[in-house]
Design an enzyme around this catalytic site. Structure first.
Site, mmCIF file in Angstrom:
data_model
loop_
_atom_site.group_PDB
_atom_site.id
_atom_site.type_symbol
_atom_site.label_atom_id
_atom_site.label_comp_id
_atom_site.label_asym_id
_atom_site.label_seq_id
_atom_site.Cartn_x
_atom_site.Cartn_y
_atom_site.Cartn_z
ATOM 1 N N GLU A 176 -11.183 0.808 -3.857
ATOM 2 C CA GLU A 176 -11.685 0.294 -2.667
ATOM 3 C C GLU A 176 -12.357 1.674 -2.061
ATOM 4 O OE1 GLU A 176 -9.688 -1.329 1.210
ATOM 5 O OE2 GLU A 176 -8.427 -0.899 -0.305
ATOM 6 N N LYS A 219 -1.224 -1.121 -4.313
ATOM 7 C CA LYS A 219 -2.333 -0.356 -4.158
ATOM 8 C C LYS A 219 -2.004 1.248 -3.817
ATOM 9 C CE LYS A 219 -4.522 -0.206 0.310
ATOM 10 N NZ LYS A 219 -5.388 -0.876 1.432
ATOM 11 N N LYS A 227 -3.087 5.048 -2.511
ATOM 12 C CA LYS A 227 -4.296 5.981 -1.927
ATOM 13 C C LYS A 227 -4.580 7.020 -2.898
ATOM 14 C CE LYS A 227 -4.395 3.718 2.184
ATOM 15 N NZ LYS A 227 -5.441 3.246 2.503
ATOM 16 N N GLY A 287 -4.360 -4.053 5.614
ATOM 17 C CA GLY A 287 -3.450 -3.974 6.541
ATOM 18 C C GLY A 287 -3.834 -2.521 7.181
ATOM 19 N N ASP A 335 -7.282 3.097 -3.542
ATOM 20 C CA ASP A 335 -8.222 3.197 -2.265
ATOM 21 C C ASP A 335 -8.606 4.565 -2.074
ATOM 22 O OD1 ASP A 335 -9.181 2.749 0.280
ATOM 23 O OD2 ASP A 335 -7.339 1.923 1.239
ATOM 24 N N ASP A 352 -14.660 -1.890 2.369
ATOM 25 C CA ASP A 352 -13.890 -2.039 3.509
ATOM 26 C C ASP A 352 -14.472 -1.494 4.751
ATOM 27 O OD1 ASP A 352 -11.775 -1.705 5.387
ATOM 28 O OD2 ASP A 352 -10.338 -0.531 4.233
ATOM 29 N N LYS A 362 -10.658 -6.946 7.327
ATOM 30 C CA LYS A 362 -9.687 -6.516 8.421
ATOM 31 C C LYS A 362 -9.990 -7.122 9.492
ATOM 32 C CE LYS A 362 -7.866 -2.391 5.945
ATOM 33 N NZ LYS A 362 -8.145 -0.700 5.803
ATOM 34 N N SER A 369 0.825 -1.037 0.042
ATOM 35 C CA SER A 369 0.084 -0.044 0.025
ATOM 36 C C SER A 369 1.032 1.349 0.074
ATOM 37 C CB SER A 369 -0.845 -0.005 1.204
ATOM 38 O OG SER A 369 -1.625 1.235 1.400
#
Length: 377
Positions: free
Chosen positions: A215, A162, A164, A292, A190, A240, A264, A136
């Site tokens: 996400e 991934k 952000k 994570g 994400d 998520d 998660k 990430s």
């Protein structure tokens, strides 16, 4: 098992580099480690709460309060525990506070698997001997900074990248990654709830870049509008923050709110709920992966064990220890067996030894709670 003592450690570990999402910027991890004792054996787990209530309603402080005032006394009220799944049922009358529940239940799972002499992965029902790892990348100062990290992590062998995103740092970022590295890179975005349905035309632009998923683009507690959005997108939506239980997962699947779910352990209240969500998704052909929360080594070990279940078909966020930490709190630290792949430990419990010296280095507070000192109720 009869639990005779619980040790509660609060740690503060500095990150090697700041990590930024649409929620904010983190410079350190402030969290709890729980040790659950039965005779000579100790089970360990790690809380995934953040210092501030920005991911969910919990914080490091609320986790400490819930453990001491409600969850530990409730656990001690059950004289003997036959199986860790009983802990999930024991905690069910207490609303939410899932991260507090998960850390205590997770330590019981580790203790149970050590008593049985089997790896935690096998206790959970996993069969894999290795798992694929993703990474990430937080929001950086510039697109070029993200591109540099993508290049490094691809060279390291990570099986999923991934990134952000947030409004103003999204489509151009994805476009730049595809232009630089091509369409074959396993890439996802994400959003951490940074968008609304007013942004639907912008989000539809992402379809052309062939992402594995986007996400949680919409509100943290929504499954209705995500269903509306998914009908407009070719890109799979992964939920998520919206999924807190197996019931949430069932409803989201029935509504068509997503095509993928991120599990998660802390967010859903523990390993028992995580298994239930895994099973519901598998029955409905919805792939899952393990997200994570900047875990240190103990939490990372729990994630590895969970990812050994069969429907975890997408690489998770469980990177090597040195991705975040100068020194982790387990021995050996989490490292690749080969580029992009992690071994699932074959020894009992989480398969790693707690590094007591490192734990003491980061320790800011410790509580020792004995069974005979807690009022039974």
């Amino acid at each position: 098992m009869i639990i005779d003592q619980i040790n509660l450690y609060r740690l503060k570990m500095p990150l090697k580099n700041p990590f930024e999402t649409s929620f904010g910027r983190l410079l350190f991890k402030d969290f709890h480690v729980v040790g659950v004792h039965c005779g000579e054996l100790t089970g360990y787990a790690e809380s995934t709460s953040l210092p501030y209530p920005v991911y969910n309603e919990e914080t490091t402080g609320t986790v400490s309060y819930m453990l001491k005032e409600f969850l530990i006394p409730r656990l001690f009220s059950k004289k003997e525990i036959g199986h860790p799944k009983e802990v999930d049922e024991l905690f069910s009358p207490i609303r939410r506070n899932n991260m507090a529940k998960a850390v205590l239940e997770g330590a019981v799972w580790d203790l149970f698997s050590k008593q049985e002499g089997i790896p935690l992965s096998r206790a959970l029902g996993g069969q894999k001997d290795e798992i694929e790892a993703g990474v990430s990348i937080g929001i950086e100062a510039s697109i070029e900074d993200v591109l540099a990290k993508v290049e490094k992590f691809m060279a390291d062998g990570y099986k999923k990248i991934k990134v952000k995103i947030k409004p103003g740092f999204d489509v151009e970022l994805i476009k730049a990654i595809r232009n630089r590295f091509g369409m074959d890179v396993p890439l996802m975005a994400d959003a951490n709830s940074a968008y609304t349905l007013d942004d639907i035309e912008l989000l539809k632009e992402i379809d052309q870049y062939g992402l594995m998923m986007i996400e949680q683009p919409l509100a943290h507690d929504d499954i209705i509008e995500h269903a509306t959005l998914q009908k407009q997108l070719q890109t799979p939506i992964c939920l998520d923050e919206s999924i807190h239980s197996a019931e949430d997962a069932r409803k989201a699947i029935e509504l068509g709110s997503c095509k993928i779910i991120n599990i998660k352990v802390g967010r859903v209240g523990g390993l028992t709920q995580a298994i239930k969500i895994h099973d519901i998704c598998q029955q409905n052909d919805i792939p899952v992966w393990c997200g994570g929360m900047l875990e240190a080594g103990i939490g990372r070990a729990h994630n590895i064990a969970l990812t050994s279940l069969s429907n975890f078909t997408i690489p998770g966020d469980t990177s090597e220890s040195n991705r975040y930490w100068e020194r982790d709190i387990i021995k050996p630290e989490v490292t690749f067996k080969e580029p992009g792949k992690l071994s699932v430990p074959a020894s009992s419990g989480i398969g790693y030894e707690v590094d007591e010296e490192a734990l003491r280095e980061y320790l800011v507070e410790e509580s020792v709670i004995k069974n005979d000192q807690v009022l039974q109720s």
